[in-house]
Structure formats: structure tokens, C-alpha cells
Motif scaffolding. Structure first.
Motif, mmCIF file in Angstrom:
data_model
loop_
_atom_site.group_PDB
_atom_site.id
_atom_site.type_symbol
_atom_site.label_atom_id
_atom_site.label_comp_id
_atom_site.label_asym_id
_atom_site.label_seq_id
_atom_site.Cartn_x
_atom_site.Cartn_y
_atom_site.Cartn_z
ATOM 1 N N TRP A 50 -50.870 15.267 29.696
ATOM 2 C CA TRP A 50 -51.647 14.388 30.977
ATOM 3 C C TRP A 50 -50.216 13.775 30.767
ATOM 4 O O TRP A 50 -49.410 13.487 30.553
ATOM 5 C CB TRP A 50 -52.309 13.319 29.985
ATOM 6 N N THR A 51 -50.092 13.502 32.333
ATOM 7 C CA THR A 51 -49.299 12.861 32.822
ATOM 8 C C THR A 51 -49.650 11.944 34.255
ATOM 9 O O THR A 51 -50.062 12.326 34.735
ATOM 10 C CB THR A 51 -48.081 13.346 33.743
ATOM 11 N N LEU A 52 -48.510 10.363 33.816
ATOM 12 C CA LEU A 52 -48.996 8.820 34.477
ATOM 13 C C LEU A 52 -48.379 8.658 35.282
ATOM 14 O O LEU A 52 -46.935 8.600 34.114
ATOM 15 C CB LEU A 52 -50.213 8.316 33.906
ATOM 16 N N ILE A 53 -48.604 8.462 36.212
ATOM 17 C CA ILE A 53 -46.861 7.779 37.022
ATOM 18 C C ILE A 53 -47.753 6.815 37.629
ATOM 19 O O ILE A 53 -48.614 6.820 39.011
ATOM 20 C CB ILE A 53 -46.365 8.498 37.518
ATOM 21 N N ALA A 54 -46.899 5.589 37.310
ATOM 22 C CA ALA A 54 -47.632 3.847 37.702
ATOM 23 C C ALA A 54 -46.229 3.760 38.539
ATOM 24 O O ALA A 54 -45.465 3.376 37.923
ATOM 25 C CB ALA A 54 -48.526 3.314 36.843
ATOM 26 N N LEU A 55 -46.829 2.869 39.866
ATOM 27 C CA LEU A 55 -45.370 1.854 40.704
ATOM 28 C C LEU A 55 -45.651 0.305 40.140
ATOM 29 O O LEU A 55 -47.522 0.023 41.155
ATOM 30 C CB LEU A 55 -45.615 2.025 41.821
ATOM 31 N N SER A 56 -45.169 -0.648 40.058
ATOM 32 C CA SER A 56 -45.090 -1.687 39.464
ATOM 33 C C SER A 56 -44.537 -2.252 40.211
ATOM 34 O O SER A 56 -42.928 -2.310 39.597
ATOM 35 C CB SER A 56 -45.589 -2.435 38.358
#
Length: 754
Positions: free
Chosen positions: A204-210
Motif C-alpha cells: 500500500w502507498t499513501l500520499i498526503a499533502l499538508s
């Protein structure tokens, strides 16, 4: 006895009871024969017409327009939206019985799609003071989504449905599953403003922008073979910034590319390799992007904008062997902004709702707008398509409406069948037939061009071999051969027609193809040596003394060509070895592939030409021989009596008179070649490619039907497309035969006065 009595002729009475009975019986037999022939002829016509209409009946649904109506088909199914809050996600399970809704407050509700009755309600467990700040969907087919939280963590959820059968009645039990655990996963340092995730096998790969920071979390799962427990390895890294605030992010299923829609209608592309970098910034629209979704399989991205433009993009290799996000096609759409977009879960279909409330259904492969129907007076809030694409759930304000969609064959269009199509993974538009694959993300390719081309290619090479041999043999047998020899030769050749084509195909595939590959140079050498040997023998025999020539009975001298041909074949094969070593490096097929750049396939058109030509020769020979032999003898005798040579008589009298029959023989032979199945099935490699190369294989319409019909699902697009192939074959033979009959009648009228 007197002379008058001797010369008296006895009178015959034709009106006796016996004669009347005989005439009556003969008349009855004549009427019965005429009636039987008429019934048989009419039955054949009826059978052909019934075949035509049956094929048309199976093919017609392919081109039926899509439609949408309220579920149940009577009145609109509409009810209040269950639950409170803004909808983040709306879905329908496969049976279209249960709907699912997730809100911005974390409330997740299962409800009855026809009444809105709440079946189950669950609140997402959130830490105190933490809110949902973003939402991301893995894919419609996976039913998996994620909430980005204000503390930088992410929660992954999947809605699932289990069927049970208490008392023999099917009951669907909805449930929520947490694939990565119920505990939130820390991904970013601050509130997750935008989120995307995907799964590739056990990773699984999760990419988040903060803020301006892109953070990636990768989870690799592996099962411990000793304990049976699942172990998770995690890795984190920061990704480079896009340089501009994205509106939405998408990640391809192979976790190789990160796509982001940014202001001014642009799409940024980031490579997620060992060294992540922004590789491309493309102008996808002239206006603001309002819809940005991955198509089934994740290879294509569908982009809709505020001007109502809808387009498809996917990665294509350029001249430098680098992947570039490339514009593939545009879809017909109105000028109203595309506010809602979803994709089918099992086909390359697209559903959009515009700001003016118009629903549009598309197929990406066929580049076809299957339906454009106004549903509402304004924009909708959310839409959901059932997995079978037969039901649509729409939220419009505080109401939900449920619709039945009839769109069985959206992937079919004239361009998909007969024009080049740019398929996913291909560098340019091509003609491709590939009806099935190993996964559901497959894009069916139903181009009939390779099959039609293969049919004509096989028939062409078969007729190229069979036509000169059959017609020349028929001319000699009917015109020059002595009757005693003709009585033996003609039945023998006609007996060849009784040989099953499956035997010919078996021999061609298992013996002839390997033999020709090993002796290809010998085959071409024999094509030069045998005609030369025949001409040389004919010249020599013609100049021999009469005492030697008269040893052979008149008309039987042609039998001497049998040992001549056998000897020439032996010499040709013997000469091939030294020629092949001297000119072609010892192996002609390898030289063709490596040096001449001509691909060589063991089962190729040359093998088919020989095998199918052998099957077609008896048909052409028999009809042609009968046509020539049936020319009245007084025509040839008169021509010879007037001083014409035998050859002049043949070319100027016999062949023109017999031309209608010869033409019919060629058309019947061609029909046999076009419709042949077993030989091309077993001797061609059965590869649906478009290449005139005689050393490459092909797949024909008839062979394709024989191969794929048993495995096709009844009523499916694949099934009906195979019937369309049969319909095309039927129309082709009908048109060719009609044209042939017209030409035959013209030839008969032209030369009938001879």
C-alpha cells in the motif's frame, strides 16, 4: 399371301387402357418431381433467408441505444437522503439493493436503494478534537476509500457485503472492514488537505499533502510462514513539491506515477521512482478542471472541465523512450460544466452529470456517446453507478433518486470495428483483435479488420496456387487428353475433394510447416527447376525419333511428366543445400528474419496457400473441366476445319464459350477458400495480425468463430461480435456470388451465339 397383305403396317393403338395408365403414371411422376424440386429450391431459399435474419437478430442488440428510466420502470424512485452532513462518497453494491453513503462528519450509512430505509449506521471513531479534512477513493471497483484527518493521520475503510441464505432466502449483510487496521496511520505532519492511495499486490502507498509538503507512507505486507501472522514493513519519505497547489491527486495502481490537477487547467506528473521528480506539466484544458478520475485499470485519466470538455489521457513512450502523459481522445459533450464523474467498475465506461443536469454515458474505447439524457434542472451533488452498470444512484439536493440503466454494449461502434483505435499501452492507434485477458481491468479489442484481412489473405494465397494448376489441368484433361486416360484422371482428382479438411490441416500443421521451414530454400529452388525441367523434357520429347515416340500410346505421353516432376523435385532439393550455404548463411528462414528484416513464422501463409490450395483445386478443376468438355464439338471441329491450330481453337473458341463455367468455378473455389476453417485453424498460427508477408500467419473470420464461440458468454458483447463476424462472412459470400452470377450471365449472353 397377297402383296397388299405383306406390306400392311400394323396399326398401333396409343389409347389402350394400359397406355392411358402409363401416361397417367408418368404425368404423376413428372408432377411429383417438379413439386419436389420446387419444394427443395424454396426450402433452400427459406433456409438462407432464415440464417440471414437469425444473424441479424443476434447482431442488432449491439447497436441499440442506451436508455435510462426510474427503477421499476413506472414512477420516479425518490426519497430523502439518509443521515446528515455533506456527502463525500456514494456507492451501490452489486445487486443494486443496498446503497452506501459516507459524510464529512464520518457517518457511514447503509440503506435500501428503493426506499431509503436505513439498514445499518456506523460512526467513524476519531480522536477527540480531530476532524475529517480530506477524502480519497482507491477505485470504484475496490470499494476502498480513506479519510484524511486534521492531525495528519489517515484511516482506510472498505464497505463489504456478505450473502447468507437463512431458510433458503438470500440476505445481504453489509459491513465495514479496515484493511490497514482501525488505528489511524500517521502520514503527514499537519492536516491532510489532499490524499491519494493505491494498492499493488501486498503493498500500500499513501500520499498526503499538508501545506506545501507531500509525504509518502508505504506499507509492505508479508505473511510469516511459521506463525501465520501478517508482518508490516513501513517506510516514509518526503516528496518534492509540485510548485503549485493541487486541486486533486491521483496515483496509478502500479504506484509509479502521481498525477495532480492544478489551476489553469493543467496536470502535473510526478515519477515515484527511487528519485521522485516532477517530469511533466501538461495543459489538459483551456478552463478549470472540474472532474479528474482514473479509468478502470488505472492506466487512463479522464478529465472534465468547466467548459464541458471531456478527454482521455494515458502514458505513451516518446522518441526518447520516455513515458509522457498524452492526450488520446475527446468525447462529445455539451457546453455545461462537468460537475460529477464516475467510471464503470467492469468496463471502460464513463458516466457524467453536467451542471445543467444532463446525464451522459460514454465508452472510452469506442469513443462513443451511448446516451445523453436530461435528468434534473441543475447540478447534482453526488452520483454512484452499480458494479454491473445497470443502476444509478443520484443525490440532488436533499433527495436521492434511483434509476435503471440499460447500456449492454457501450464498447461497440463503427470505429471500434473497422478503424484504428488507440488502446491503452499502445504507442499509436492500431487494428487489434484481443477479446479476453487474465484480469478485469482489460480493455476488449474487437477490431474486425485483422480477421477480414486474414480471411482475404488466406483466400488470396490459396487461389494463387490453385487457380493456374486447376484451370490448366482442366484444359488439358478436357481438350487434349485421350478419353481412356481422362476416365482415370478426372475421378481421381474429384476424389481428392472428399478428403476431410481436418486431415489436411493436421498434415499442414504437423508435417508440412516444419518440412517447409527446414527446406524453404529447396521449395523455392523447385519452383524454378520443375517448370524448366517440364519445358526441357517437352522440347526433347518433341524432337525424338518417331519410332521412340510411337512406343507410347497416343495421348498417354503426358504420363511421362510424372517421373520428370519427381526427378526435378529431387534435384531441386539437392541443389538447395549448397545454394543456402553460399547465399543465405546456411538457413534461409534465419537469414530472412535477421538480414532481410522479414519475420518468419513456421505456420504461415505459404503453408496455408499450399494446404488450402490443395483442398480448392478439385472444386475448380471439376467445374472447369465439365464446362470445357461441354462445349459443342462442332465448334472445335469447325475451327480446325477452317485452318486454325489446336491452340488457336482453344483460346479463341473453346475458352470464351466455356468462360461462364470457368468463372463460376473460380467463384465457388474462392467461396470455399474464404469459408475454410480447419486448415487455417491448424496451419496459420492463428494470430490476428495485418501483414501481407507470406511468411507470417493470420487469423480468419471463420477460424476465429470456431475458436472463440465455445468460450464466449451467451448474450455478451464478445458473443454478439462473433455473430457479427459470421454476418460479415455471410454478406461477403452473398455479394461475391451475386456479382459472380451477374458476370456469368453476361459472359453467357456474350459468347452464347458462338
Amino acid at each position: 399371301m397377297s402383296i397388299e397383305q405383306t406390306n400392311t403396317v400394323p396399326e398401333l393403338d396409343f389409347n389402350t387402357p394400359a397406355q392411358r395408365r402409363l401416361r397417367k403414371a408418368r404425368m404423376m411422376k413428372d408432377k411429383m418431381a417438379a413439386g419436389g424440386i420446387a419444394i427443395g429450391g424454396i426450402s433452400v431459399i427459406i433456409a438462407v433467408v432464415m440464417i440471414f435474419f437469425y444473424l441479424l437478430y443476434e447482431v442488432a442488440p449491439l447497436f441499440r441505444s442506451a436508455s435510462i428510466e426510474p427503477w421499476g420502470g413506472q414512477q420516479e424512485v425518490s426519497y430523502a437522503v439518509p443521515g446528515q452532513g455533506r456527502t463525500l462518497y456514494l456507492a451501490v453494491e452489486e445487486q443494486a439493493e443496498i446503497g452506501f453513503r459516507a459524510t464529512h462528519s464520518g457517518e457511514m450509512i447503509f440503506f435500501d436503494t428503493t426506499s431509503g430505509r436505513v439498514l445499518q449506521r456506523e460512526q467513524l471513531a476519531l480522536p477527540k478534537g480531530v476532524d475529517i479534512s480530506s477524502f480519497a477513493l482507491v477505485s470504484e471497483a475496490s470499494q476502498t476509500f480513506a479519510f484524511g484527518l486534521s492531525d495528519g493521520s489517515v484511516k482506510v475503510v472498505k464497505h463489504n457485503y456478505k450473502a447468507t441464505y437463512p431458510n433458503g432466502q438470500r440476505v445481504l449483510n453489509p459491513e465495514l472492514v479496515y484493511p490497514l487496521g482501525e488505528a489511524p496511520l500517521a502520514v503527514a505532519a499537519g492536516p491532510v488537505e489532499h490524499l491519494t492511495l493505491n494498492r499493488d499486490s501486498d503493498q500500500w502507498t499513501l500520499i498526503a499533502l499538508s501545506g506545501d509538503q507531500l509525504s509518502e507512507l508505504t506499507l509492505s505486507m508479508r505473511e510469516n510462514f511459521l506463525t501465520g501472522e501478517t508482518e508490516i514493513d513501513t517506510s516514509r519519505r518526503d516528496l518534492p513539491s509540485f510548485g503549485i497547489k493541487p486541486q486533486k491527486m491521483l496515483m496509478t495502481p502500479d504506484q509509479r506515477w502521481l498525477l495532480a490537477s492544478v489551476p489553469q487547467g493543467k496536470v502535473a506528473v510526478m515519477s515515484l521512482g527511487n528519485t521522485p521528480e516532477v517530469t511533466q506539466l501538461v495543459e489538459a484544458s483551456k478552463d478549470r478542471i472540474t472532474s479528474f478520475e482514473l479509468l478502470l485499470g488505472g492506466s487512463s485519466v479522464i478529465i472534465g472541465d468547466a467548459r464541458g470538455q471531456l478527454s482521455q489521457w494515458f502514458f505513451v513512450r516518446d522518441e526518447t523512450n520516455q513515458f509522457q502523459l498524452t492526450h488520446i481522445r475527446d468525447f462529445e459533450h455539451g457546453s455545461s460544466a462537468i460537475t460529477n464523474l464516475t467510471t464503470e467498475q467492469r468496463r471502460k465506461g464513463i458516466v457524467t452529470l453536467a451542471a445543467d443536469g444532463t446525464l451522459n454515458l460514454y465508452s472510452s474505447t469506442a469513443n462513443r456517446q451511448a446516451l445523453s439524457e436530461p435528468l434534473f434542472s441543475g447540478a447534482a451533488d453526488a452520483i454512484a453507478l452499480a458494479p454491473r452498470a445497470n443502476a444509478l444512484l443520484v443525490q440532488h439536493g436533499d433527495r436521492l433518486s434511483f434509476w435503471h440503466v440499460d447500456n449492454e454494449h457501450p464498447e461497440i461502434s463503427w470505429s471500434a470495428y473497422w478503424e484504428k483505435v488507440w488502446y491503452e499501452g499502445y504507442e499509436e492507434p492500431e487494428y487489434i483483435w484481443q477479446s479476453s485477458a487474465s484480469n478485469n481491468d482489460f480493455e476488449p479489442k474487437y477490431s474486425l479488420m485483422p480477421l477480414a484481412f486474414g480471411t482475404l489473405k488466406a483466400a488470396f494465397y490459396a487461389m494463387l496456387l490453385a487457380t493456374p494448376l486447376a484451370i490448366a489441368g482442366a484444359i488439358y484433361t478436357a481438350y487434349f487428353m485421350v478419353p481412356s486416360m481422362r476416365r482415370k484422371v478426372k475421378p481421381f482428382i474429384e476424389l481428392m475433394e472428399a478428403l476431410p479438411t481436418v486431415i489436411l490441416g493436421f498434415l499442414a500443421g504437423l508435417w508440412l510447416a516444419p518440412f517447409m521451414e527446414a527446406n524453404l530454400a529447396g521449395i523455392f529452388t523447385c519452383l524454378l527447376v520443375i517448370p524448366l525441367a517440364i519445358v526441357l523434357f517437352g522440347f526433347t520429347w518433341n524432337n525424338m525419333p518417331n519410332k521412340i515416340r510411337f512406343l507410347i500410346p497416343e495421348g498417354w505421353d503426358a504420363a511421362l511428366l510424372i517421373p520428370v516432376v519427381m526427378l526435378a523435385t529431387w534435384i531441386g532439393l539437392g541443389l538447395a543445400g549448397p545454394i543456402e550455404d553460399a547465399l543465405f548463411g546456411g538457413h534461409l528462414p534465419t537469414w530472412l528474419s535477421n538480414e532481410a528484416g522479414i519475420p518468419y513464422d513456421q505456420r504461415n501463409a505459404l503453408v496455408v496457400g499450399i494446404a488450402m490450395g490443395f483442398a480448392v483445386i478439385p472444386t475448380i478443376f471439376s467445374i472447369t473441366e465439365d464446362a470445357i468438355f461441354a462445349v459443342p464439338k462442332h465448334l472445335s471441329y469447325g475451327s480446325l476445319a477452317l485452318g486454325a491450330t489446336a491452340w488457336q481453337t482453344l483460346t479463341r473458341v473453346i475458352l470464351p464459350t466455356a468462360s461462364p463455367g470457368i468463372f463460376s468455378a473460380l467463384m465457388i473455389g474462392m467461396g470455399r477458400a474464404v469459408g475454410e476453417t480447419m486448415i487455417v485453424l491448424m496451419a496459420t498460427g492463428n494470430t490476428p495480425i495485418m501483414d501481407i508477408n507470406i511468411f507470417e500467419g493470420m487469423r480468419t473470420l471463420a477460424a476465429n468463430i470456431a475458436v472463440e464461440m465455445p468460450e464466449s458468454e451467451v448474450g455478451s458483447t464478445h458473443y454478439r461480435t462473433l455473430f457479427l463476424a459470421a454476418f460479415v462472412l455471410f454478406l461477403f459470400t452473398f455479394v461475391v456470388n451475386t456479382l459472380a452470377e451477374t458476370i456469368r450471365q453476361h459472359l453467357r449472353k456474350k459468347y452464347g451465339s458462338l
